[in-house]
Design an enzyme around this catalytic site. Structure first.
Site, PDB file in Angstrom:
ATOM      1  N   THR A  69      43.735  48.285  33.579  1.00 20.54           N
ATOM      2  CA  THR A  69      43.206  48.186  34.936  1.00 20.54           C
ATOM      3  C   THR A  69      44.096  48.980  35.893  1.00 20.54           C
ATOM      4  O   THR A  69      45.316  48.921  35.795  1.00 20.54           O
ATOM      5  CB  THR A  69      43.160  46.713  35.386  1.00 20.54           C
ATOM      6  OG1 THR A  69      42.332  46.004  34.484  1.00 20.54           O
ATOM      7  CG2 THR A  69      42.615  46.581  36.788  1.00 20.54           C
ATOM      8  N   ARG A  76      32.575  37.868  30.359  1.00 21.78           N
ATOM      9  CA  ARG A  76      33.567  37.808  31.439  1.00 21.78           C
ATOM     10  C   ARG A  76      33.512  39.102  32.245  1.00 21.78           C
ATOM     11  O   ARG A  76      33.548  40.189  31.685  1.00 21.78           O
ATOM     12  CB  ARG A  76      34.973  37.624  30.868  1.00 21.78           C
ATOM     13  CG  ARG A  76      36.063  37.559  31.933  1.00 21.78           C
ATOM     14  CD  ARG A  76      37.440  37.521  31.279  1.00 21.78           C
ATOM     15  NE  ARG A  76      38.502  37.356  32.238  1.00 21.78           N
ATOM     16  CZ  ARG A  76      39.108  38.370  32.866  1.00 21.78           C
ATOM     17  NH1 ARG A  76      38.715  39.619  32.650  1.00 21.78           N
ATOM     18  NH2 ARG A  76      40.092  38.134  33.704  1.00 21.78           N
ATOM     19  N   VAL A  77      33.425  38.965  33.538  1.00 16.40           N
ATOM     20  CA  VAL A  77      33.365  40.132  34.415  1.00 16.40           C
ATOM     21  C   VAL A  77      34.758  40.523  34.877  1.00 16.40           C
ATOM     22  O   VAL A  77      35.093  41.681  34.962  1.00 16.40           O
ATOM     23  CB  VAL A  77      32.447  39.848  35.626  1.00 16.40           C
ATOM     24  CG1 VAL A  77      32.492  40.987  36.623  1.00 16.40           C
ATOM     25  CG2 VAL A  77      31.017  39.604  35.156  1.00 16.40           C
ATOM     26  N   GLY A  78      35.590  39.553  35.164  1.00 14.73           N
ATOM     27  CA  GLY A  78      36.920  39.849  35.705  1.00 14.73           C
ATOM     28  C   GLY A  78      36.873  39.985  37.209  1.00 14.73           C
ATOM     29  O   GLY A  78      35.817  39.855  37.847  1.00 14.73           O
ATOM     30  N   ASP A  79      38.022  40.272  37.777  1.00 13.98           N
ATOM     31  CA  ASP A  79      38.132  40.307  39.231  1.00 13.98           C
ATOM     32  C   ASP A  79      37.885  41.685  39.822  1.00 13.98           C
ATOM     33  O   ASP A  79      37.557  41.810  41.003  1.00 13.98           O
ATOM     34  CB  ASP A  79      39.522  39.824  39.656  1.00 13.98           C
ATOM     35  CG  ASP A  79      40.638  40.682  39.061  1.00 13.98           C
ATOM     36  OD1 ASP A  79      40.534  41.051  37.874  1.00 13.98           O
ATOM     37  OD2 ASP A  79      41.607  40.970  39.776  1.00 13.98           O
ATOM     38  N   THR A  83      46.228  44.120  39.794  1.00 15.19           N
ATOM     39  CA  THR A  83      46.140  44.040  38.341  1.00 15.19           C
ATOM     40  C   THR A  83      46.819  42.742  37.927  1.00 15.19           C
ATOM     41  O   THR A  83      47.628  42.183  38.672  1.00 15.19           O
ATOM     42  CB  THR A  83      46.820  45.226  37.629  1.00 15.19           C
ATOM     43  OG1 THR A  83      48.212  45.195  37.908  1.00 15.19           O
ATOM     44  CG2 THR A  83      46.234  46.557  38.071  1.00 15.19           C
ATOM     45  N   GLY A 117      43.101  38.148  36.375  1.00 10.80           N
ATOM     46  CA  GLY A 117      42.012  38.239  37.338  1.00 10.80           C
ATOM     47  C   GLY A 117      41.491  36.914  37.830  1.00 10.80           C
ATOM     48  O   GLY A 117      41.054  36.801  38.986  1.00 10.80           O
TER      49      GLY A 117
HETATM   50  N1  ASP Z   1      42.662  42.049  36.406  1.00 16.29           N
HETATM   51  C1  ASP Z   1      42.115  42.394  35.112  1.00 16.29           C
HETATM   52  C2  ASP Z   1      41.163  41.339  34.677  1.00 16.29           C
HETATM   53  O1  ASP Z   1      41.474  40.170  34.860  1.00 16.29           O
HETATM   54  C3  ASP Z   1      43.133  42.546  34.046  1.00 16.29           C
HETATM   55  C4  ASP Z   1      44.208  43.580  34.269  1.00 16.29           C
HETATM   56  O2  ASP Z   1      44.601  43.833  35.378  1.00 16.29           O
HETATM   57  O3  ASP Z   1      44.699  44.113  33.290  1.00 16.29           O
HETATM   58  O4  ASP Z   1      40.140  41.659  34.123  1.00 16.29           O
END
Ligand code: ASP
Length: 168
Positions: A15, A43-46, A66, A69
């Site tokens: 990310t 899962r979508v993530g943030d 990052t 999330g």
């Molecule tokens: N924030 C990202 C997620 O939760 C993960 C990442 O930053 O590596 O999908």
């Protein structure tokens, strides 16, 4: 795939948040959605949720993240950072405010280490309307630097942590 040497150990995530400001003071930002490796299906993530992994307001600034999330989804951290800057906080103080909020709202035992603090890392990259920047993290661990590029060229700077030690 890592075990079989098909991808490098440090490259199964990725990310990135990138924020920019032009000479007119117009602001943009993006957070990629690579996200956690081996996500739960669906899962979508943030990253794609505005206010969670990214928020941009051209009157104020931009923030993105990052790390874990779910913490941003629960706390709308990027929105919180931009709103804190709107009320006059510096990028660094606004980023720290979001880290403190996450720490306070992380109460599930499975998410806490032996010290009672979050057992995960999370990072924020912050830019305001004046072109001032900050990079902050819950811990100075793992990926510890962030990059800025301005009239002085490109630089890698250390992320400033809220807490001592490592997530574990
Ligand atoms: N924030 C990202 C997620 O939760 C993960 C990442 O930053 O590596 O999908």
């Amino acid at each position: 795939m890592v075990r079989d040497g098909l991808i490098p150990e440090g490259s199964f995530w990725g990310t990135i948040n990138c924020d920019g400001i032009n000479t007119n003071g117009d602001i943009c930002g993006v957070t990629t959605t690579s996200g956690l490796a081996w996500k739960i299906p669906g899962r979508v993530g943030d990253s794609p949720i505005l206010g969670a992994g990214l928020y941009v307001d051209n009157d104020v600034g931009a923030a993105g993240s990052t790390g874990r999330g779910e913490a941003n989804l629960y706390n709308l951290s990027s929105y919180l950072i931009v709103e804190s800057m709107r009320r006059g906080m510096s990028p660094k103080d606004a980023g720290m405010e979001a880290l403190k909020r996450i720490r306070a709202n992380t109460v599930e035992r499975r998410l806490l280490n032996a010290r009672g603090n979050p057992n995960f890392n999370i990072r924020f990259f912050v830019l305001n309307k004046r072109g001032e920047t900050a990079g902050v993290a819950m811990y100075h661990a793992g990926e510890t630097r962030y990059a800025i590029c301005n009239e002085n060229g490109a630089q890698a700077l250390e992320l400033e942590p809220l807490l001592e030690g490592t997530p574990e």
